[in-house]
Design a protein around this motif. Sequence first.
Motif, mmCIF file in Angstrom:
data_model
loop_
_atom_site.group_PDB
_atom_site.id
_atom_site.type_symbol
_atom_site.label_atom_id
_atom_site.label_comp_id
_atom_site.label_asym_id
_atom_site.label_seq_id
_atom_site.Cartn_x
_atom_site.Cartn_y
_atom_site.Cartn_z
ATOM 1 N N ILE A 152 9.523 -1.457 3.994
ATOM 2 C CA ILE A 152 9.117 -0.080 3.711
ATOM 3 C C ILE A 152 10.072 0.503 2.665
ATOM 4 O O ILE A 152 11.293 0.361 2.780
ATOM 5 N N PHE A 153 9.484 1.191 1.667
ATOM 6 C CA PHE A 153 10.272 1.883 0.638
ATOM 7 C C PHE A 153 9.910 3.361 0.701
ATOM 8 O O PHE A 153 8.717 3.722 0.601
ATOM 9 N N GLU A 172 4.430 0.635 1.827
ATOM 10 C CA GLU A 172 4.625 -0.253 2.985
ATOM 11 C C GLU A 172 4.004 -1.598 2.692
ATOM 12 O O GLU A 172 2.867 -1.686 2.176
ATOM 13 N N ILE A 173 4.757 -2.700 2.986
ATOM 14 C CA ILE A 173 4.325 -4.073 2.686
ATOM 15 C C ILE A 173 3.891 -4.748 3.972
ATOM 16 O O ILE A 173 4.590 -4.685 4.991
ATOM 17 N N THR A 174 2.718 -5.410 3.913
ATOM 18 C CA THR A 174 2.215 -6.185 5.055
ATOM 19 C C THR A 174 2.094 -7.631 4.616
ATOM 20 O O THR A 174 1.315 -7.956 3.699
ATOM 21 N N THR A 175 2.911 -8.550 5.219
ATOM 22 C CA THR A 175 2.866 -9.970 4.849
ATOM 23 C C THR A 175 1.781 -10.669 5.644
ATOM 24 O O THR A 175 1.638 -10.466 6.849
ATOM 25 N N LEU A 235 11.980 -3.540 -4.581
ATOM 26 C CA LEU A 235 11.190 -2.572 -5.341
ATOM 27 C C LEU A 235 11.776 -2.516 -6.740
ATOM 28 O O LEU A 235 12.954 -2.180 -6.916
ATOM 29 N N ASP A 236 10.914 -2.859 -7.717
ATOM 30 C CA ASP A 236 11.357 -2.936 -9.120
ATOM 31 C C ASP A 236 12.559 -3.881 -9.200
ATOM 32 O O ASP A 236 12.491 -4.986 -8.695
ATOM 33 N N ASP A 257 0.840 -1.205 0.000
ATOM 34 C CA ASP A 257 0.000 0.000 0.000
ATOM 35 C C ASP A 257 0.866 1.244 0.000
ATOM 36 O O ASP A 257 1.954 1.273 0.604
ATOM 37 N N VAL A 258 0.343 2.283 -0.653
ATOM 38 C CA VAL A 258 0.968 3.612 -0.577
ATOM 39 C C VAL A 258 0.403 4.266 0.677
ATOM 40 O O VAL A 258 -0.788 4.563 0.751
ATOM 41 N N THR A 259 1.232 4.481 1.683
ATOM 42 C CA THR A 259 0.755 4.971 2.979
ATOM 43 C C THR A 259 0.731 6.492 3.057
ATOM 44 O O THR A 259 0.239 7.047 4.043
#
Length: 743
Positions: free
Chosen positions: A621-622, A598-601, A611-612, A585-587
């Motif tokens: 988090i990126f 931010e990635i939620t597994t 990322l890419d 998601d874009v937070t």
Amino acid sequence: MASGNTGNILETSTPNWLEYGLVFQTLAGQNTVILKMVNNGSGGCGNDLAIDDIEFKTCGDLTTVEDTSNNNSNIVCGLLTPYADTLTAIPDNSVFSTHFYQWQESTNGNTWTDITGETNQTIAISGVVSTMYYRSKVSESIITLNNSQCNTLSDVYQVTVDPIVPPTFIQVPAICSGDTLVALSTTSNESITGTWSPALNNTTTTTYTFTPDTGQCATSQMMTITVNPITASTFTQVSAICNGDTLSALPTTSNEGITGVWNPALDNTTTTTYTFTPDAGQCAASQTMTITVNPITASTFNQVSSICSGDSLLALPTTSNEGITGTWSPALDNTITTTYTFTPDAGQCAGSQMMTITVNPITTPTFTQVSAICNGDALATLPTTSNEGITGTWTPALDNTTTTTYTFTSGIGQCALNQTMTITVNPIGTPTFNQIPAICSGDTLSALPTTSNEGITGMWSPALDNTITTTYIFTPDPQFCPSQVSLTIDVFENPIFSLQNEYFLCFDLNAAIVSPITIDTGLNTTMYNFTWLLNGVIIAGANHGTYIPITGGNYEVIVQNLSTMCSKMVSTLVTVLTEPNFEADVTTDAFTKNQTIEITTISIGDFEYQLDAASWQDEPIFNNVSIGEHIVTVRDKRGCIESSRTVFIIGYPKYFTPNGDGYNETWNIVGPTSPINSLASAEIYIYNRYGKLLKQINPTGEGWNGVYNGVKMSSDDYWFIVEYNEPNSGERKEFKAHFALKR
């Protein structure tokens, strides 16, 4: 009536109180005055100064008091009292034009009393025997003389009467006739100086008189110095002694009662003259005494030879070789070495003597035991000197074929007993043992028997080893004469193989195995039997050297060698891993300068993130992600398949180039178009730098081509406003920014 000026009052960094004043005189019948103060400064912001404590008080002449010698005070010795003099009040005429006086006196300078009738400028004082204080009240009018608000006080004239001091001195102790007599101090304990008379005399008791020097307010003093005569010291003579006899301490008090000390220290070894020195302060003469010390004659005797314990011992002679008589102690003892002391009879000035008679004990000779031998072995000659140094001979002759007891007989004059030794001669024999069956490596191996089938005891070497075939050597104990024997124990090797500590079995999100795995022992069924187990339960039909698991768990395999029947069990863990299931998601809000994904597994595992096509990282988090579409990928660090998601960052390009080259020909908001266009409801308004609306567009359209009313706009910065629904919250928002047109 009067005026005055302070002059410039300089400013200070902190508040500072200063006193100013002037002198004025009221007129007759006047009881009020007006005080007027004028600030001559130019003023400023706020108060320039503060005024406080305005006070009116009496101001009169400064009056001093002097005696007939023009002194303002006087100190009088008590010897010269009562004291009298005339005092005069002398005003400085600075204020008063006329003067009226009232004299006062005080005994302490604090409490004052008017002196009746003393109202003149001068006063005659008399009969002063102790310290007194005098002053005068002064006023310009007799009416105000006793008004404390209208009069002034003169200076105080003090008459100090010093007390008469009797001088004291430290008493000079009594001396003996002829002793040195130190000159008497001409200054007393009170620091009074003076002279003594008559002259000092160190031969007779005399009384001396101290006369103080003039002007010290002190009386004379007397001191008597006692001079004692010299007395002779006598003592009873000490009789002569023998060298070393006890010499009693000399008396420290003479027959006349004179005490003192003797020196040198008493010496009972040589004739010495001692001197008695009387203690100080007794006026007594010293004395001498000589004490005679006679020398000691040594007593000598012929030495008695040593004996053996129990031998006869003759009585010792009671007269020495020098003819000195005496006695011996203790009583003779023929069982133990003893030192005897000869004590001369009294009155012979002879020294005692000692003699040690050695009594040798009866010794039992000992020898190092000869070890047992085998029948026919060489037998070394027995030693003819014992461990204690006793010499002798052995009987009978040595025999290396049979066990024999030999007797040692000591030589004459050695105070020793006979001794025996038995030398064992063992017969020859061969030990045998039952064979130990072969074992598998690691099996329990019981201790080998330390007694042979024939009853021969001994030890095995090396230590038992249940991992390798080994030959062990049995060495009989020394009392047995057989040779060493060997015994070989076969140890068969267990199957040799290994498995990985852990295998990973990968499933996709549909629970299908992605990458099958094989657990392989590396052994074949022609030489080994195989039994596989899962979590302790035998897997039916699994009897090969490999196994393909379809579920996770603890796997074990038992491998048995078909020829030796030796087996080995090895275990491994199969861990199930699944394709990562996650959300990206874009937070941050749309158009935010620094966008964050931010990635939620959702699935469980130890993951890393990409990322890419950038490097893999541990954090989900990126930050500072650019606008547009991005691919986010997640994978388990232990392997298995990767999983990816597409994420879109909403934003706008910072410039466009409508120059006909086919690139960046139009400008519009960047947003996703599928599956849902989150900017479909947005409206965009484009302005020039002067605020003129040039174009209204929608993000779903083609965008602005840089033309207004058919005219190509020049290269410049252009501003826009976008009204949109925030994708994260649905809230309606407005965003303003600018972009560049380049041609």
